[in-house]
Write a protein that holds these residues in place. Structure first.
Motif, PDB file in Angstrom:
ATOM      1  N   GLN A 133      -8.544  -0.357  -4.768  1.00 31.36           N
ATOM      2  CA  GLN A 133      -8.778   1.075  -4.955  1.00 31.36           C
ATOM      3  C   GLN A 133      -9.803   1.599  -3.943  1.00 31.36           C
ATOM      4  O   GLN A 133      -9.689   2.731  -3.453  1.00 31.36           O
ATOM      5  N   VAL A 134     -10.794   0.770  -3.623  1.00 29.66           N
ATOM      6  CA  VAL A 134     -11.772   1.160  -2.603  1.00 29.66           C
ATOM      7  C   VAL A 134     -11.062   1.421  -1.282  1.00 29.66           C
ATOM      8  O   VAL A 134     -11.308   2.442  -0.618  1.00 29.66           O
ATOM      9  N   TYR A 135     -10.168   0.511  -0.899  1.00 23.58           N
ATOM     10  CA  TYR A 135      -9.452   0.683   0.373  1.00 23.58           C
ATOM     11  C   TYR A 135      -8.443   1.822   0.296  1.00 23.58           C
ATOM     12  O   TYR A 135      -8.174   2.485   1.299  1.00 23.58           O
ATOM     13  N   TYR A 136      -7.898   2.062  -0.876  1.00 15.85           N
ATOM     14  CA  TYR A 136      -6.980   3.193  -1.070  1.00 15.85           C
ATOM     15  C   TYR A 136      -7.682   4.500  -0.707  1.00 15.85           C
ATOM     16  O   TYR A 136      -7.145   5.343   0.019  1.00 15.85           O
ATOM     17  N   HIS A 137      -8.907   4.652  -1.189  1.00 19.61           N
ATOM     18  CA  HIS A 137      -9.655   5.876  -0.913  1.00 19.61           C
ATOM     19  C   HIS A 137     -10.183   5.881   0.528  1.00 19.61           C
ATOM     20  O   HIS A 137     -10.245   6.941   1.161  1.00 19.61           O
ATOM     21  N   TYR A 138     -10.532   4.715   1.037  1.00 18.44           N
ATOM     22  CA  TYR A 138     -11.024   4.640   2.416  1.00 18.44           C
ATOM     23  C   TYR A 138      -9.963   5.129   3.406  1.00 18.44           C
ATOM     24  O   TYR A 138     -10.272   5.866   4.353  1.00 18.44           O
ATOM     25  N   TYR A 139      -8.710   4.729   3.178  1.00 15.11           N
ATOM     26  CA  TYR A 139      -7.629   5.145   4.069  1.00 15.11           C
ATOM     27  C   TYR A 139      -7.045   6.504   3.681  1.00 15.11           C
ATOM     28  O   TYR A 139      -6.107   6.973   4.327  1.00 15.11           O
ATOM     29  N   ARG A 140      -7.572   7.101   2.620  1.00 19.86           N
ATOM     30  CA  ARG A 140      -7.119   8.417   2.150  1.00 19.86           C
ATOM     31  C   ARG A 140      -5.611   8.422   1.902  1.00 19.86           C
ATOM     32  O   ARG A 140      -4.878   9.329   2.333  1.00 19.86           O
ATOM     33  N   LEU A 141      -5.164   7.413   1.197  1.00 22.15           N
ATOM     34  CA  LEU A 141      -3.738   7.305   0.882  1.00 22.15           C
ATOM     35  C   LEU A 141      -3.388   8.251  -0.254  1.00 22.15           C
ATOM     36  O   LEU A 141      -4.239   8.646  -1.051  1.00 22.15           O
ATOM     37  N   SER A 142      -2.110   8.584  -0.332  1.00 20.14           N
ATOM     38  CA  SER A 142      -1.674   9.548  -1.351  1.00 20.14           C
ATOM     39  C   SER A 142      -0.634   8.971  -2.308  1.00 20.14           C
ATOM     40  O   SER A 142      -0.339   9.574  -3.342  1.00 20.14           O
ATOM     41  N   ASP A 143      -0.079   7.810  -1.990  1.00 17.01           N
ATOM     42  CA  ASP A 143       0.931   7.184  -2.850  1.00 17.01           C
ATOM     43  C   ASP A 143       0.224   6.328  -3.897  1.00 17.01           C
ATOM     44  O   ASP A 143      -0.248   5.226  -3.612  1.00 17.01           O
ATOM     45  N   ARG A 144       0.161   6.826  -5.119  1.00 20.85           N
ATOM     46  CA  ARG A 144      -0.604   6.140  -6.152  1.00 20.85           C
ATOM     47  C   ARG A 144       0.029   4.822  -6.601  1.00 20.85           C
ATOM     48  O   ARG A 144      -0.616   4.018  -7.273  1.00 20.85           O
ATOM     49  N   LYS A 145       1.283   4.612  -6.233  1.00 20.10           N
ATOM     50  CA  LYS A 145       1.955   3.374  -6.651  1.00 20.10           C
ATOM     51  C   LYS A 145       1.784   2.240  -5.640  1.00 20.10           C
ATOM     52  O   LYS A 145       2.241   1.124  -5.877  1.00 20.10           O
ATOM     53  N   VAL A 146       1.129   2.525  -4.520  1.00 18.08           N
ATOM     54  CA  VAL A 146       1.051   1.520  -3.459  1.00 18.08           C
ATOM     55  C   VAL A 146       0.258   0.289  -3.905  1.00 18.08           C
ATOM     56  O   VAL A 146       0.592  -0.841  -3.551  1.00 18.08           O
ATOM     57  N   ILE A 147      -0.785   0.476  -4.705  1.00 18.89           N
ATOM     58  CA  ILE A 147      -1.588  -0.664  -5.146  1.00 18.89           C
ATOM     59  C   ILE A 147      -0.753  -1.605  -6.002  1.00 18.89           C
ATOM     60  O   ILE A 147      -0.766  -2.833  -5.789  1.00 18.89           O
ATOM     61  N   ALA A 148      -0.004  -1.051  -6.936  1.00 17.75           N
ATOM     62  CA  ALA A 148       0.845  -1.880  -7.801  1.00 17.75           C
ATOM     63  C   ALA A 148       1.896  -2.618  -6.974  1.00 17.75           C
ATOM     64  O   ALA A 148       2.184  -3.798  -7.219  1.00 17.75           O
ATOM     65  N   ARG A 149       2.478  -1.914  -5.996  1.00 19.10           N
ATOM     66  CA  ARG A 149       3.496  -2.550  -5.151  1.00 19.10           C
ATOM     67  C   ARG A 149       2.906  -3.705  -4.347  1.00 19.10           C
ATOM     68  O   ARG A 149       3.519  -4.772  -4.231  1.00 19.10           O
ATOM     69  N   MET A 150       1.711  -3.495  -3.792  1.00 17.81           N
ATOM     70  CA  MET A 150       1.108  -4.527  -2.969  1.00 17.81           C
ATOM     71  C   MET A 150       0.649  -5.716  -3.811  1.00 17.81           C
ATOM     72  O   MET A 150       0.744  -6.861  -3.377  1.00 17.81           O
ATOM     73  N   ILE A 151       0.149  -5.453  -5.003  1.00 13.52           N
ATOM     74  CA  ILE A 151      -0.236  -6.549  -5.900  1.00 13.52           C
ATOM     75  C   ILE A 151       0.987  -7.401  -6.230  1.00 13.52           C
ATOM     76  O   ILE A 151       0.933  -8.631  -6.222  1.00 13.52           O
ATOM     77  N   ASP A 152       2.100  -6.735  -6.483  1.00 19.59           N
ATOM     78  CA  ASP A 152       3.335  -7.463  -6.777  1.00 19.59           C
ATOM     79  C   ASP A 152       3.853  -8.205  -5.542  1.00 19.59           C
ATOM     80  O   ASP A 152       4.295  -9.357  -5.653  1.00 19.59           O
ATOM     81  N   ARG A 153       3.755  -7.564  -4.398  1.00 17.43           N
ATOM     82  CA  ARG A 153       4.297  -8.165  -3.168  1.00 17.43           C
ATOM     83  C   ARG A 153       3.547  -9.431  -2.768  1.00 17.43           C
ATOM     84  O   ARG A 153       4.135 -10.393  -2.284  1.00 17.43           O
TER      85      ARG A 153
END
Length: 300
Positions: free
Chosen positions: A96-116
């Motif tokens: 989540q820290v990196y999500y905000h650092y890169y100013r991402l907008s896709d809220r599902k990306v963390i779940a996808r990457m954890i699964d991947r």
């Protein structure tokens, strides 16, 4: 298009030259394996490419931008040396820290990457309790979250078990197929050769060999090994026919001739017809690790 380009890139620390006039090109969409022993200059090169340290001389560019400024970093993902994570934050919280650092907008990306990266079992575990292998997975996940066009990875399979190594290998191949350029350092030629299209070997700061993976089998030494009841007699027999013969430390005959390997049945027949007992005859091929060490030794 050249994604990474260096010309005479050099880094000196007082009297020590860590990287010495390194010149290389990495084209778009390939996996480039950057190989060398520990201390060869791999990490120093990567840190210069990422602007973490300044070169002593020479030039480099990313995406054809010389000494790239901030605008290219949204295109770059990286993991250098050990994975850096906030120890008291969980896997999910670190992402989540990196999500905000890169100013991402896709809220599902963390779940996808954890699964991947198969971190689902550990998403609520604080990073200080993760194994080295799972820390590596977390580092790769952070590097990929913003979908970079260039991925720079320093020893990415360090600490992974065999299944994890295969998973990362398949992930890198998938990314390269989609057009991502990957610059990966390692000291494991055998593993890198399974994914890379091109390999560069660095030793004592200098690039001593570049080779495409398709040409790698042709560079491996091959020989026919023979042991008989009269090796000296066979040596004379084969030498008289113009074959390059040498004896190894075991006293066996070695033929450094690919034609001899292809025609080994005829050679065996010649020995037997000479009333010499044939104990063994087999082709030998240098493995990738031996090739790697030979190239380094020849450069010294």
């Amino acid at each position: 298009m050249s994604i990474i380009s260096t010309h005479d890139l050099t880094k000196k620390y007082r009297q020590v030259t860590a990287v010495d006039r390194l010149t290389l090109e990495v084209d778009k969409g390939i996996i480039y394996g950057f190989l060398g022993l520990n201390g060869a200059g791999k990490t120093t090169t990567m840190r210069m490419l990422l602007g973490m340290i300044n070169p002593s001389s020479g030039t480099y560019s990313l995406f054809e931008n010389k000494y790239p400024k901030n605008r290219v970093w949204t295109k770059v993902g990286y993991m250098i040396e050990s994975t850096h994570a906030y120890p008291d934050l969980t896997v999910r919280e670190n992402l989540q820290v990196y999500y905000h650092y890169y100013r991402l907008s896709d809220r599902k990306v963390i779940a996808r990457m954890i699964d991947r990266l198969k971190l689902g079992r550990y998403e609520n575990v604080r990073s200080k309790f993760l194994s080295l292998g799972n820390l590596q997975r977390l580092g790769i996940t952070k590097a990929l979250m913003h979908q970079p066009e260039l991925l720079i990875l320093d020893e990415p399979v360090n600490g992974l078990d065999p299944a994890g190594i295969v998973e990362v290998r398949e992930l890198l191949q998938e990314l390269a197929t989609s057009g991502v350029t990957i610059f990966i350092s390692s000291h494991l030629l055998g593993e890198v050769a399974k994914v890379a299209r091109k390999i560069g070997i660095i030793h004592q700061g200098s690039l001593i060999r570049e080779i495409s993976v398709t040409d790698l089998p042709l560079a491996l030494h091959k020989k026919l090994i023979i042991d008989t009841s009269d090796n000296q007699g066979v040596r004379q027999l084969l030498s008289s026919e113009g074959l390059p013969v040498q004896m190894n430390p075991k006293g066996e005959i070695e033929l450094l001739n690919e034609g001899a390997i292809v025609n080994r049945a005829q050679i065996a027949d010649k020995i037997i017809r000479g009333n010499i007992e044939l104990n063994k005859l087999y082709p030998w091929e240098e493995d990738l690790e031996s090739f790697f060490l030979r190239v380094i030794k020849e450069a010294e």
